[in-house]
Design a protein around this motif. Sequence first.
Motif, short mmCIF file in Angstrom:
data_model
loop_
_atom_site.label_atom_id
_atom_site.label_comp_id
_atom_site.label_asym_id
_atom_site.label_seq_id
_atom_site.Cartn_x
_atom_site.Cartn_y
_atom_site.Cartn_z
N ASN A 1 -4.98 18.03 1.29
CA ASN A 1 -6.03 17.43 0.46
C ASN A 1 -5.47 16.91 -0.85
OD1 ASN A 1 -8.07 17.84 2.29
ND2 ASN A 1 -8.54 19.89 1.52
N ALA B 1 -3.04 6.39 5.62
CA ALA B 1 -3.38 7.63 6.32
C ALA B 1 -2.35 8.69 5.96
CB ALA B 1 -3.39 7.40 7.82
N ASP C 1 -5.74 6.05 -1.76
CA ASP C 1 -5.86 4.73 -1.13
C ASP C 1 -6.24 4.96 0.33
OD1 ASP C 1 -5.55 2.26 0.09
OD2 ASP C 1 -3.58 1.86 -0.79
N THR C 2 -7.45 4.55 0.71
CA THR C 2 -7.92 4.82 2.07
C THR C 2 -7.14 4.03 3.12
OG1 THR C 2 -9.63 3.18 1.71
CG2 THR C 2 -10.28 5.49 1.45
N ALA C 3 -6.38 3.03 2.69
CA ALA C 3 -5.55 2.29 3.65
C ALA C 3 -4.34 3.11 4.10
CB ALA C 3 -5.08 0.97 3.03
N ARG D 1 -3.80 13.60 -0.28
CA ARG D 1 -4.79 12.53 -0.11
C ARG D 1 -5.27 12.02 -1.47
NH1 ARG D 1 -7.39 15.68 3.97
NH2 ARG D 1 -6.86 14.95 6.05
N LYS D 2 -5.50 13.00 -2.38
CA LYS D 2 -5.97 12.61 -3.73
C LYS D 2 -4.89 11.85 -4.48
CE LYS D 2 -9.05 16.51 -4.20
NZ LYS D 2 -8.92 17.92 -4.56
N HIS E 1 0.85 -1.21 0.00
CA HIS E 1 0.00 0.00 0.00
C HIS E 1 0.88 1.25 0.00
CE1 HIS E 1 -4.13 -1.43 0.40
NE2 HIS E 1 -3.73 -2.33 1.30
#
Length: 469
Positions: free
Chosen positions: A352, A364, A360-362, A355-356, A246
């Motif tokens: 932000n 942080a 991957d939401t896994a 994050r984009k 990840h």
Amino acid sequence: MSRPAVLPLVIAALVAGAPVLAQVARPPAEQALARAIYKEFIEIPSGFTTGATTPVAQAAAARLKAAGFPDTDVHVDGPNPRKFNLVVRYHGSGARKPILLLAHTDVVEAKREDWSMDPFQLNEKDGYFYGRGVGDDKAQAAVWIANLIQFRKEGFVPDRDIIVALTADEEGGGPFNGVDWLLKNHRDWIDADFALNEGGWGESVDGKRIVNDLQVSEKYVVSFRFEVRNKGGHSSLPVADNAIYHLAGALDRLSKFAFPLKTNEVTAAYFKQMANTETGAVKADLEQVAAGSREAMQRVAKSTTSWNSTLRTTCVATMLEGGHALNALPQLAAATVNCRVLPEDAVEYVHNTLRKVVADTAVAVNLIGNPTPGPSSPLRKDVVQAVTNATTAMWPGVLTVPIMVMGATDGRALRAAGIPTYGIQGFFFDRDDIRFHGRDERMRVQSFYDGQAFLYDLVKRLSRATPAS
Ligand SMILES: [Zn+2]
């Protein structure tokens, strides 16, 4: 961001030709005083961790008082007995708000065995001054004090108070930063219309002076931690949901990402001036960058890392950790990502965007610390004009170039507190021989005395009711 209304003035003074005066050195007695103060400051070890700034503040105070400055105008104080600052006020007519002349008195550590000479002796050799702090930042500290003593001797009456602050612990952070302490505890001592500081110096090539930099803004630093947590397991039973994979994917996407290219008031003015030092295709590209051309920005950003960093916010992976055993699936994978952010880009925007990019939401994306953006100083007409004219008077043909720097000085804290700060020194250094923080730090002897004369002239131009600027 709209084009600055004051920008044409930067150019006008150069192209139309400000009054060109002969180069003027200060008289020998004044040079001798500046040199004596410089020597005294250099020979006080004021290393960030091993030294103390208090003796420097005390030495300056003793010089000022011996020259007739009243005790009530000279403050030596600070948060810790080793970390005192000096603040002196030279009274003017009060027609305008004061100006603040700043220099830091601490230096980066220097070990005798790392140098070819004693770093805490002022050595004059082959046309250079050697010693820790000869460039960063004791030359400016010494010159501010010497020139202030001279102003008093002449009976010069400025139209505003002139405040000199010699402050502790600019290098390496720590809890005793002098500017920080003064802003919190004695803002009235240093409150000013604007400040002059380190951070902008003259650039020469093989001793030939090319440009005089006026530092108007700084990028600010934000770091993030990319972190992936996983329940792990035995390495003999691998699964697709792997913390290291990840993280690797996220870093790969980061490596292919770049923030948008753009200019702001300061960098547009910078490229416009730099175009005047180049020829051919590079000159044309720099002119187009200043005018806002995306295509030209692409080419210029590609040509050097420093221009790339001038044209965009950057974020780069700098540290990595992960896994706990060679036969276990990782429960943690993490990376530190260090960003150098344009003053106009907000922390939230950078956060932000990352994050984009990570997508991957896994993974942080956590902000480290509590960063404070540093605004730019406005390209004030009075300051830019005075610097440009003082530069032209000393060194006809040398361009004044507004710059944004990638590093940080105390100017950031002052700007954040609402005191616009301009890095200007008039000390020239060879572009390829910048030794600040390094071994055998040096400054040309001529450059020191030229800077003294330049700053003498500049401060007068900025503090006369009818500036001849
Ligand atoms: Zn410095």
